[in-house]
Structures are given as structure tokens and as C-alpha cells.
Write a protein that holds these residues in place. Structure first.
Motif, mmCIF file in Angstrom:
data_model
loop_
_atom_site.group_PDB
_atom_site.id
_atom_site.type_symbol
_atom_site.label_atom_id
_atom_site.label_comp_id
_atom_site.label_asym_id
_atom_site.label_seq_id
_atom_site.Cartn_x
_atom_site.Cartn_y
_atom_site.Cartn_z
ATOM 1 N N GLU A 116 44.570 43.505 34.770
ATOM 2 C CA GLU A 116 45.800 43.816 35.498
ATOM 3 C C GLU A 116 45.930 42.837 36.642
ATOM 4 O O GLU A 116 44.947 42.537 37.323
ATOM 5 C CB GLU A 116 45.759 45.257 36.026
ATOM 6 N N ILE A 117 47.134 42.313 36.813
ATOM 7 C CA ILE A 117 47.396 41.442 37.955
ATOM 8 C C ILE A 117 48.366 42.176 38.867
ATOM 9 O O ILE A 117 49.519 42.425 38.487
ATOM 10 C CB ILE A 117 47.961 40.069 37.505
ATOM 11 N N ASP A 118 47.881 42.591 40.007
ATOM 12 C CA ASP A 118 48.651 43.417 40.935
ATOM 13 C C ASP A 118 49.294 44.600 40.200
ATOM 14 O O ASP A 118 50.482 44.873 40.344
ATOM 15 C CB ASP A 118 49.713 42.572 41.654
ATOM 16 N N GLY A 119 48.484 45.236 39.392
ATOM 17 C CA GLY A 119 48.934 46.439 38.701
ATOM 18 C C GLY A 119 49.699 46.200 37.414
ATOM 19 O O GLY A 119 50.012 47.145 36.695
ATOM 20 N N ILE A 120 50.009 44.963 37.101
ATOM 21 C CA ILE A 120 50.753 44.679 35.860
ATOM 22 C C ILE A 120 49.773 44.245 34.770
ATOM 23 O O ILE A 120 49.044 43.270 34.945
ATOM 24 C CB ILE A 120 51.817 43.581 36.085
ATOM 25 N N PRO A 121 49.741 44.986 33.654
ATOM 26 C CA PRO A 121 48.784 44.647 32.584
ATOM 27 C C PRO A 121 49.152 43.311 31.920
ATOM 28 O O PRO A 121 50.319 43.062 31.634
ATOM 29 C CB PRO A 121 48.929 45.787 31.573
ATOM 30 N N VAL A 122 48.130 42.485 31.708
ATOM 31 C CA VAL A 122 48.345 41.182 31.064
ATOM 32 C C VAL A 122 47.200 40.873 30.108
ATOM 33 O O VAL A 122 46.142 41.487 30.172
ATOM 34 C CB VAL A 122 48.400 40.021 32.101
ATOM 35 N N GLY A 123 47.434 39.881 29.236
ATOM 36 C CA GLY A 123 46.350 39.227 28.517
ATOM 37 C C GLY A 123 45.980 38.004 29.331
ATOM 38 O O GLY A 123 46.868 37.238 29.713
ATOM 39 N N LEU A 124 44.688 37.834 29.627
ATOM 40 C CA LEU A 124 44.279 36.756 30.528
ATOM 41 C C LEU A 124 43.246 35.848 29.846
ATOM 42 O O LEU A 124 42.243 36.325 29.322
ATOM 43 C CB LEU A 124 43.695 37.354 31.814
ATOM 44 N N GLY A 125 43.521 34.552 29.846
ATOM 45 C CA GLY A 125 42.554 33.576 29.348
ATOM 46 C C GLY A 125 42.204 32.601 30.453
ATOM 47 O O GLY A 125 43.098 32.139 31.162
ATOM 48 N N VAL A 126 40.923 32.331 30.635
ATOM 49 C CA VAL A 126 40.493 31.393 31.672
ATOM 50 C C VAL A 126 39.538 30.383 31.052
ATOM 51 O O VAL A 126 38.544 30.765 30.420
ATOM 52 C CB VAL A 126 39.802 32.126 32.843
ATOM 53 N N MET A 127 39.852 29.106 31.205
ATOM 54 C CA MET A 127 38.995 28.084 30.588
ATOM 55 C C MET A 127 37.809 27.755 31.498
ATOM 56 O O MET A 127 37.880 27.871 32.715
ATOM 57 C CB MET A 127 39.809 26.835 30.287
ATOM 58 N N VAL A 128 36.723 27.341 30.849
ATOM 59 C CA VAL A 128 35.473 27.063 31.558
ATOM 60 C C VAL A 128 35.234 25.563 31.521
ATOM 61 O O VAL A 128 34.756 25.022 30.514
ATOM 62 C CB VAL A 128 34.295 27.792 30.871
ATOM 63 N N PHE A 129 35.567 24.859 32.603
ATOM 64 C CA PHE A 129 35.419 23.403 32.576
ATOM 65 C C PHE A 129 33.960 22.985 32.465
ATOM 66 O O PHE A 129 33.641 21.954 31.857
ATOM 67 C CB PHE A 129 36.053 22.768 33.823
ATOM 68 N N GLU A 130 33.062 23.788 33.000
ATOM 69 C CA GLU A 130 31.634 23.458 32.982
ATOM 70 C C GLU A 130 31.074 23.424 31.563
ATOM 71 O O GLU A 130 30.000 22.893 31.335
ATOM 72 C CB GLU A 130 30.839 24.476 33.817
ATOM 73 N N PHE A 131 31.783 24.001 30.603
ATOM 74 C CA PHE A 131 31.311 24.032 29.221
ATOM 75 C C PHE A 131 31.922 22.848 28.452
ATOM 76 O O PHE A 131 33.074 22.893 28.033
ATOM 77 C CB PHE A 131 31.683 25.366 28.566
ATOM 78 N N VAL A 132 31.144 21.780 28.261
ATOM 79 C CA VAL A 132 31.592 20.561 27.565
ATOM 80 C C VAL A 132 33.001 20.140 28.021
ATOM 81 O O VAL A 132 33.894 19.896 27.211
ATOM 82 C CB VAL A 132 31.540 20.716 26.023
ATOM 83 N N GLY A 133 33.177 20.066 29.325
ATOM 84 C CA GLY A 133 34.453 19.601 29.873
ATOM 85 C C GLY A 133 35.639 20.488 29.529
ATOM 86 O O GLY A 133 36.778 20.023 29.453
ATOM 87 N N GLY A 134 35.369 21.768 29.302
ATOM 88 C CA GLY A 134 36.448 22.685 28.951
ATOM 89 C C GLY A 134 37.149 22.294 27.665
ATOM 90 O O GLY A 134 38.314 22.621 27.445
#
Lengths: 302, 326
Positions: A116-134
């Protein structure tokens, strides 16, 4: 020859401060080299107070910063990498994957889930740059696609925070095809009129920029992030010219019309929440009734 | 014949020269000529059936290899070119228009390389700018509007990496094309005829069927680019070509490409007419198959085709949680 030439000034080494400072108390800014108290630095979301340089966040820090406390639930972590080509450069890809897992503390270059982002439900994806340059290989493509399909099915707004050097070379053509897979899924999300907010952080280039990262209904970037298709070194080698100052930085990309907004990290969450409000009609939880009244009064007086 | 030969072709060229000499000799020694011919064919087979990935990359770049517009001219009639993206310029690295193939209307999108330096300067060596991707999409939308199948000839060393290309949104242009090709309600056949390099190729490469000429390559990066990044040495391109699995056969095994179109012995440039014929047969067959599908099924199959691409391990959910907590 030139015996009368002035000698170079002697360079004195600066005194080594390291010995006198307890480890971890201070953090040095990558950009202006100023020392800041680590506690203040962390509180300021790893943005340098002096020069405003946005230091890279880990995926966990990013999730903690964007998702309301305790709301993030990881999904599709059962999708795990393999070595489809049997790729070997200086070391086998399978070993590279293991080393990356150890070094980054993540199992692949993206974490996806519900939040939830400020109470609003979302699907969230976050990339990991530390893993083989994202870099995007089959797993990044599959997790992102499953997240998009989940959002399509449940009409859940989608937020993806990108940080990537592009497609992962060690999976060859399969990495390239993840660009098609994710973009195809986004065409169905768009058809269902579910919003997608794409957030670009330093750096977002090549295969990721040439697929989902560029396809947000709005695209928001952090300041001074490298954003583009080809890397600056490749361009420099191809055209054999010095690149203009600020080339491919967020502000440059905004100026050329390919970003909606460059947003300071401290304002990122509330900016996303505001767009989510406009695109879904849902009200962010933090908006007190007062604020809303005030805003509407402002509108009347304006 | 003035054909550039590669090192690996040397034994063939030697035999060819011997054969020419023999044929000139009087009186003709038919026996010896026949023996030489057989030897030549045997040698050609031996070499061309065992080409390394790097040798195929070289063949795919051969300066005499037929280019996209040669296929249009060799296979189709009444071609009419249309120009411009209606926003910025006409990118000549891609030729777009309409043509008739066996009497049927088609939209053709051709990534076009030049034959000589002058033409290559005009065609930018087949490297498109954002306006090229936008032009291609504009013309493909016309095909969608007026119900024409789309044929894309892919042959590019990559999308152009330059200042103007970045300023005008190379990444956005490619991303949007990739997404929007999923929504075009007409059959799309993509044929890789030479080089299929990275996003530059995929930006016009989302099709219902993806075909590859036997000696073409298709990959996420060029072997030189990969070598420069992973080995810090462009000279390792041959090694990179082996590792990247970029030949037509590899791509069939990786379930990305649907069909390999055979080339005549010695490569497409040795016998363009036979190459055109082979491509024509494959194109007709695939178009016919796709045109038999109702639109919703066509789009569903296109989605599922790319949806299935990629290789990963899928753990049971409880395994995943335990490996995470480790």
C-alpha cells in the motif's frame, strides 16, 4: 632541456582521517565528498544535504521508503534463475549468479509484490541494481510480467522502480525477448485502463528503458539519474565527439519531453500517491479532511 | 566473379579457380572436370555444414548478401514506398511501403543497409533513429486500418547510438513499438535476413511468426559489444559469438524462432534467386496459416508466443520461502 622551468609544486598528502573516526559514524558523499553524520544521512533518505546527490538505495530501503509500514508482501519469489545458454566468460554464469546472490543479499535483480502506498493498494516492483547491474534476464522478465498480469486481473495500479543497465547478456536472446514479454503484458494492462507509474532511478538504460520503464502512464525520475538507450561510452565511441554536459541526465530527459517530472526523493512517495489519486479516484490515507477542505478553498479563491 | 571470400572459404575458392582453368583447357577433359565439380561440392558441403557461429556472423554481414529491398524486388510487385514519421523526419535506414505478393496486398517494413559507402551513409548502415521506429509504426497502423498483413525484413547492426537519437527518445520509440505491435489486428511475419541486433531489431520485431535465414543471427547484443563489456576486448568477439547462442539453429532450440529458411550452398549471396525462392515459399505458407485465424485468436497467440519466452526454475512456494529465509 628547460632547466629553468619551474618545478611542480610538491603535493602533500592530506592527513589520513580514517584512523581517528570510528567506522560508520560518518558517511562521505560520493559526489561532493563532504562528510555527513551517517544518522543524518540515513534520515535524509541517503540524499546529501550539501549537494543534493541521491545515493543509491537498496531494494529493501526503497520498499521501506515507498510502501506503508508492514504492507509489502513479496510475490513470485519462487521464480528462480538458471543458466540457459551455459554461458562462460571470465567465470561461468551459474557462479556469477551465486556470487551476485551472496553479494547483494537478493536472489535476482527485481523484487515484486503487493503493497500500500499511503493507503492505496498497488502492485510494486523494485529493481536491484546490486544484482548483476540490475540486468533483465528471464527471471526479471517473468516476475515483472506476472506482477503486471496480477495487476491486470485485480485492477491494481502498478508502480515499478527501475535501476538497470539493460538486458542481461548472459541469457542472450532470451533476455531480449523479456522486453517483448513485459511490454506485451503492459498493453493488456493499458487496455483495462489500470494505471502504471514508472519511476526511474540512477541508472535506467538500454533494454529496461526500451521496454517497461518507458511505458508508464506517467514517468517520474529522481534527480541527476542516468537515463537513456545507449550508454554514454558507446555513444562517445560511435560519434567520436565530447558529449554535452548533463547529457542523458534526468533534467535533460525532462527537457526533451520523455519524463513527466523529476522529483526529490523526499517527495517521491507523496507524488506517487497524488498520481494514484488522480488515476484511480482513491484518496491517500494521509490526506486529512482539513487538507482537502483547504485545497478546495484554495481552488475557489483562485 | 568478384565475390569477397572469407578465410574459411579459401579451399572452395581454390577449387573454383582450378575448375575454371580446367574448363578453359583444350581439349576438355570431361572426366577431370566432373571430378573437380564433385570435389568442389563435397568441400562446400563440408565447410558450410560445419560453420562456426562467428563464421555465420561474417556471412550475415557479407557485402554482397541480399538486403531487404532485394527481397521486395525479387519476390513482390507494384511496390510503393511511403515516407516520414509525420513528426520529425524520414529515416532512410528503414524503407516502408506496400507491395503485392502473389497477388495479395502486403505492408512491408525493411531495415535497409547500403551496398557502398555512399548508400551506407544515406541508410546509416541500417541503424534506425527514433523517427525510423515511429515511421514504421505509422505505416504498420495503416496496414492495421486497411487490413493488410505486415512483413518485416530485419537486418540491422543495432538502433543508432547518437546524441540526436537520445534527445528524440530512442528508448521510448522502441518500447512503444514493441508494446503496440501486440495490438495490431493483422498477421505479422518477421524475417531475420542478416543481422538482428538487440532492441534495434526487436523494435520492429514483434510478430506472429519469426523466421530466420540459415546464416543470419539474432541476439541481445552484437558479439563485439558483448566482448567489449564482458572481456574488455572487442577481439574476443569470436568467443562471444559462441557463448551468446545467436545462430538460427540456437534460436530454434531456445524456442524463440519458428522456422529456419535454408540458404543455397555457399550462402545467400552466392545464389540470390534461390534465396528469394526459399523465402517466398516460407512467407506464403506462413501468411496463409495466419490469415486463416480469427483476429482475437491471432492476438491471443501472439501474446502467448512471447509470454512463453524465457528459461527459469519454478520452485514450490514453500521451497521459495525457505530459501529466502536462509
Amino acid at each position: 632541456m628547460a632547466w629553468f622551468k619551474k618545478e611542480k609544486y610538491t603535493t602533500l598528502k592530506p592527513p589520513v582521517m580514517k584512523d581517528r573516526i570510528p567506522e560508520g559514524l560518518w558517511t562521505k558523499c560520493e559526489n561532493c565528498f563532504n562528510l555527513v553524520l551517517t544518522k543524518d544521512f540515513e534520515e535524509n533518505l541517503k540524499v546529501c544535504k550539501k549537494c543534493n546527490h541521491h545515493h543509491r538505495l537498496t531494494a529493501r530501503e526503497r520498499i521501506a521508503m515507498l510502501a506503508d509500514e508492514g504492507t509489502f508482501q513479496e510475490m513470485f519469489s519462487n521464480v528462480q534463475p538458471t543458466d540457459p545458454l551455459g554461458f562462460v566468460d571470465s567465470k561461468p554464469y551459474s557462479e556469477r549468479l551465486k556470487a551476485a546472490q551472496k553479494a547483494s543479499g537478493h536472489d535476482e535483480a527485481v523484487v515484486v509484490g503487493k503493497a500500500e502506498i499511503d493507503g492505496i493498494p498497488v502492485g510494486l516492483g523494485v529493481m536491484v541494481f546490486e544484482f548483476v547491474g540490475g540486468s533483465m534476464g528471464s527471471v526479471v522478465g517473468e516476475r515483472i510480467t506476472r506482477l503486471i498480469e496480477y495487476c491486470t486481473e485485480y485492477s491494481l495500479p502498478l508502480v515499478i522502480v527501475s535501476a538497470s543497465g539493460g538486458a542481461r547478456m548472459q541469457e542472450g536472446i532470451l533476455s531480449l525477448m523479456q522486453m517483448a514479454k513485459t511490454s506485451g503484458a503492459l498493453s493488456r494492462l493499458a487496455e483495462k485502463k489500470v494505471p502504471f507509474i514508472s519511476v526511474l532511478t540512477n541508472p535506467t538504460t538500454a533494454g529496461v528503458m526500451a521496454s517497461y520503464a518507458s511505458l508508464g502512464d506517467v514517468i517520474i525520475a529522481e534527480p541527476d539519474a542516468l537515463i537513456g538507450f545507449a550508454g554514454p561510452r558507446v555513444i562517445q565511441q560511435t560519434i567520436n565527439q565530447i558529449l554535452p554536459k548533463g547529457f542523458q541526465k534526468s533534467e535533460f530527459v525532462l527537457e526533451h519531453g520523455f519524463l513527466d517530472k523529476v522529483v526529490h526523493r523526499k517527495d517521491l512517495k507523496k507524488t506517487i500517491a497524488l498520481f494514484l489519486h488522480y488515476f484511480t479516484g482513491q484518496k491517500p490515507r494521509s490526506w486529512s479532511d482539513e487538507e482537502v477542505t483547504e485545497a478546495s478553498e484554495n481552488r475557489v479563491s483562485a | 566473379m568478384a565475390i569477397t571470400a572469407f578465410d574459411f572459404e579459401k579451399p572452395i575458392i581454390e577449387l573454383e579457380n582450378q575448375l575454371l582453368e580446367r574448363e578453359k583447357q583444350e581439349p576438355r577433359d570431361e572426366e577431370a572436370i566432373r571430378a573437380l565439380r564433385e570435389e568442389l561440392e563435397r568441400k562446400q558441403r563440408e565447410i558450410f555444414e560445419n560453420l562456426t557461429p562467428w563464421q555465420r556472423v561474417l556471412l550475415a554481414r557479407h557485402m554482397d548478401r541480399p538486403h531487404s529491398m532485394d527481397f521486395v524486388q525479387g519476390l513482390m510487385t507494384d511496390f510503393v514506398e511511403v515516407h516520414g514519421d509525420r513528426g520529425f523526419a524520414d529515416d532512410k535506414a528503414v524503407v516502408t511501403g506496400f507491395a503485392r505478393f502473389r497477388g495479395e496486398r502486403l505492408c512491408v517494413i525493411c531495415q535497409q543497409k547500403g551496398r557502398d559507402t555512399k548508400e551506407n551513409l544515406m541508410r546509416n548502415w541500417g541503424m534506425m533513429h527514433p523517427e525510423g521506429y515511429r515511421k514504421a509504426m505509422r505505416v504498420m497502423r495503416l496496414a492495421d486500418k486497411f487490413g493488410m498483413p505486415i512483413v518485416v525484413f530485419i537486418d540491422t547492426p543495432g538502433a543508432f547510438p547518437g546524441i540526436g537519437a537520445e534527445e528524440r527518445g530512442q528508448a521510448e520509440a522502441i518500447a512503444r513499438n514493441i508494446r503496440d505491435m501486440f495490438t495490431l489486428q493483422v498477421p505479422i511475419v518477421c524475417i531475420v535476413i542478416g543481422e538482428g541486433a538487440s532492441g534495434g531489431a526487436l523494435g520492429v520485431g514483434v510478430g506472429d511468426r519469426i523466421l530466420m535465414l540459415e546464416n543470419s543471427w539474432y541476439c541481445v547484443i552484437s558479439p563485439e559489444g558483448c566482448a567489449a563489456i564482458l572481456w574488455k576486448d572487442r577481439g574476443m568477439a569470436e568467443r562471444a559469438a559462441e557463448q551468446l547462442k545467436l545462430t538460427a539453429k540456437d534460436l530454434i532450440a531456445l524456442e524463440v524462432v519458428d522456422e529456419i529458411i535454408p540458404e543455397p550452398l555457399g550462402g545467400a549471396h552466392r545464389d540470390p534467386q534461390t534465396t528469394f525462392k526459399n523465402v517466398g515459399v516460407a512467407l506464403a505458407k506462413n501468411l496463409e496459416m495466419l490469415q486463416a485465424l480469427p483476429v482475437n485468436e491471432l492476438l491471443e497467440q501472439r501474446y502467448l508466443k512471447f509470454r512463453a519466452m524465457g528459461k527459469f526454475v519454478e520452485l514450490q512456494q514453500d521451497e521459495a520461502t525457505s530459501s529466502q529465509s536462509e
